[in-house]
Motif scaffolding. Structure first.
Motif, PDB file in Angstrom:
ATOM      1  N   LEU A  75       0.847  -1.191   0.000  1.00  0.00           N
ATOM      2  CA  LEU A  75       0.000   0.000   0.000  1.00  0.00           C
ATOM      3  C   LEU A  75       0.881   1.239   0.000  1.00  0.00           C
ATOM      4  O   LEU A  75       1.957   1.250   0.605  1.00  0.00           O
ATOM      5  N   ALA A  76       0.408   2.274  -0.662  1.00  0.00           N
ATOM      6  CA  ALA A  76       1.068   3.586  -0.661  1.00  0.00           C
ATOM      7  C   ALA A  76       0.077   4.594  -0.092  1.00  0.00           C
ATOM      8  O   ALA A  76      -1.118   4.528  -0.395  1.00  0.00           O
ATOM      9  N   LEU A  77       0.562   5.512   0.724  1.00  0.00           N
ATOM     10  CA  LEU A  77      -0.286   6.531   1.332  1.00  0.00           C
ATOM     11  C   LEU A  77       0.197   7.916   0.928  1.00  0.00           C
ATOM     12  O   LEU A  77       1.390   8.216   1.001  1.00  0.00           O
ATOM     13  N   ILE A  78      -0.754   8.750   0.521  1.00  0.00           N
ATOM     14  CA  ILE A  78      -0.487  10.153   0.203  1.00  0.00           C
ATOM     15  C   ILE A  78      -1.494  10.973   0.991  1.00  0.00           C
ATOM     16  O   ILE A  78      -2.697  10.729   0.892  1.00  0.00           O
ATOM     17  N   ALA A  79      -1.030  11.934   1.790  1.00  0.00           N
ATOM     18  CA  ALA A  79      -1.934  12.848   2.493  1.00  0.00           C
ATOM     19  C   ALA A  79      -1.629  14.262   2.016  1.00  0.00           C
ATOM     20  O   ALA A  79      -0.476  14.693   2.041  1.00  0.00           O
ATOM     21  N   GLN A  80      -2.683  14.963   1.564  1.00  0.00           N
ATOM     22  CA  GLN A  80      -2.504  16.302   0.994  1.00  0.00           C
ATOM     23  C   GLN A  80      -3.590  17.257   1.470  1.00  0.00           C
ATOM     24  O   GLN A  80      -4.697  16.834   1.805  1.00  0.00           O
ATOM     25  N   ASP A  81      -3.255  18.542   1.453  1.00  0.00           N
ATOM     26  CA  ASP A  81      -4.187  19.633   1.743  1.00  0.00           C
ATOM     27  C   ASP A  81      -4.412  20.415   0.456  1.00  0.00           C
ATOM     28  O   ASP A  81      -3.533  21.155   0.019  1.00  0.00           O
ATOM     29  N   PRO A  82      -5.597  20.271  -0.175  1.00  0.00           N
ATOM     30  CA  PRO A  82      -5.865  20.988  -1.422  1.00  0.00           C
ATOM     31  C   PRO A  82      -6.351  22.418  -1.204  1.00  0.00           C
ATOM     32  O   PRO A  82      -6.654  23.115  -2.163  1.00  0.00           O
ATOM     33  N   ASP A  83      -6.426  22.853   0.060  1.00  0.00           N
ATOM     34  CA  ASP A  83      -6.969  24.180   0.349  1.00  0.00           C
ATOM     35  C   ASP A  83      -5.904  25.226   0.624  1.00  0.00           C
ATOM     36  O   ASP A  83      -6.217  26.356   0.997  1.00  0.00           O
ATOM     37  N   VAL A  84      -4.636  24.871   0.414  1.00  0.00           N
ATOM     38  CA  VAL A  84      -3.574  25.859   0.583  1.00  0.00           C
ATOM     39  C   VAL A  84      -3.704  26.917  -0.514  1.00  0.00           C
ATOM     40  O   VAL A  84      -4.192  26.624  -1.607  1.00  0.00           O
ATOM     41  N   PRO A  85      -3.281  28.152  -0.247  1.00  0.00           N
ATOM     42  CA  PRO A  85      -3.428  29.217  -1.249  1.00  0.00           C
ATOM     43  C   PRO A  85      -2.295  29.238  -2.279  1.00  0.00           C
ATOM     44  O   PRO A  85      -1.765  30.280  -2.618  1.00  0.00           O
ATOM     45  N   ALA A 144      -9.267  20.941   3.978  1.00  0.00           N
ATOM     46  CA  ALA A 144      -9.452  19.491   3.895  1.00  0.00           C
ATOM     47  C   ALA A 144      -8.073  18.835   3.946  1.00  0.00           C
ATOM     48  O   ALA A 144      -7.105  19.368   3.402  1.00  0.00           O
ATOM     49  N   TYR A 145      -8.013  17.691   4.604  1.00  0.00           N
ATOM     50  CA  TYR A 145      -6.798  16.876   4.644  1.00  0.00           C
ATOM     51  C   TYR A 145      -7.201  15.523   4.104  1.00  0.00           C
ATOM     52  O   TYR A 145      -8.006  14.817   4.707  1.00  0.00           O
ATOM     53  N   VAL A 146      -6.679  15.193   2.921  1.00  0.00           N
ATOM     54  CA  VAL A 146      -7.140  14.037   2.170  1.00  0.00           C
ATOM     55  C   VAL A 146      -6.089  12.923   2.252  1.00  0.00           C
ATOM     56  O   VAL A 146      -4.976  13.057   1.730  1.00  0.00           O
ATOM     57  N   PHE A 147      -6.473  11.828   2.928  1.00  0.00           N
ATOM     58  CA  PHE A 147      -5.635  10.647   3.053  1.00  0.00           C
ATOM     59  C   PHE A 147      -6.032   9.705   1.914  1.00  0.00           C
ATOM     60  O   PHE A 147      -7.174   9.271   1.836  1.00  0.00           O
ATOM     61  N   GLN A 148      -5.086   9.404   1.020  1.00  0.00           N
ATOM     62  CA  GLN A 148      -5.336   8.606  -0.170  1.00  0.00           C
ATOM     63  C   GLN A 148      -4.484   7.341  -0.093  1.00  0.00           C
ATOM     64  O   GLN A 148      -3.256   7.427  -0.029  1.00  0.00           O
ATOM     65  N   LEU A 149      -5.138   6.188  -0.067  1.00  0.00           N
ATOM     66  CA  LEU A 149      -4.444   4.909   0.071  1.00  0.00           C
ATOM     67  C   LEU A 149      -4.557   4.147  -1.245  1.00  0.00           C
ATOM     68  O   LEU A 149      -5.660   3.953  -1.764  1.00  0.00           O
ATOM     69  N   LEU A 150      -3.413   3.738  -1.779  1.00  0.00           N
ATOM     70  CA  LEU A 150      -3.364   3.052  -3.072  1.00  0.00           C
ATOM     71  C   LEU A 150      -2.923   1.607  -2.864  1.00  0.00           C
ATOM     72  O   LEU A 150      -1.905   1.347  -2.206  1.00  0.00           O
TER      73      LEU A 150
END
Length: 188
Positions: A75-85, A144-150
């Motif tokens: 599994l690979a995990l990516i956590a991102q915040d798409p609300d940064v300016p 938003a803090y988006v945890f994406q598991l692949l």
């Protein structure tokens, strides 16, 4: 605490959901398993215990997943915040080498070094390895803090310190499925 004029001025500037790794055509796959956390529900606030700090430890939230698709090796995990300016989302965690059979990881498993054998971290904010919790600009509004598991059909060979672009290149064509968990955080 008084409002931050910079946060207010930038309130309508956001990278956007379309800039997440989740939206990258190279990572498209069925959403065929589930990612959850005992710390917060999908779309709800992340407890302040898991927020970021300029100095000191960040405590990553525990995560759990249902059975990934058959044939999943890693599994690979990516956590991102798409609300940064800015033009692209802030990376809060990149991790490879997660054993799908674990079914989850405990609080602070995304620390560097990880207490979980096999987990390798990529570079996040300012070259940091490991989890960097929410720390949005004060008065900017909710983020938003988006945890994406692949789920991957093969083990990756990237050494610790990889970038998001290197992760995407390494897993392209090998994503069997994916799961997502969104939390929110606001610094008023």
């Amino acid at each position: 605490m008084p409002a931050n004029p910079l946060g207010i001025a930038l309130r309508n500037r956001r990278a956007g959901q379309h800039t997440l790794a989740w939206a990258d055509s190279a990572l498209q796959a069925p959403e065929n398993f589930t990612l959850t956390s005992p710390a917060f529900g999908h779309g709800t606030p992340i407890p302040s215990t898991h927020r970021g700090r300029l100095f000191g430890a960040n405590i990553s939230p525990a995560l759990a997943w249902t059975q990934p698709p058959q044939g999943t090796v890693e599994l690979a995990l990516i956590a991102q915040d798409p609300d940064v300016p800015f033009g692209k989302p802030a990376v809060h965690a990149l991790a490879l080498g997660i054993d799908p059979a674990l079914g989850g990881i405990a609080d602070n498993a995304l620390a560097n070094p990880s207490p979980v054998p096999g987990i390798r971290h990529g570079k996040g904010p300012l070259g940091r390895l490991g989890y960097a919790g929410p720390m949005p600009i004060r008065s900017h509004g909710p983020h938003a803090y988006v945890f994406q598991l692949l789920a991957l059909d093969r083990a990756t060979e990237l050494a610790a310190g990889f970038t998001l672009d290197q992760l995407v290149a390494a897993v392209t064509g090998h994503v069997l499925g994916r799961a997502r968990l969104d939390g929110t955080y606001e610094n008023r």
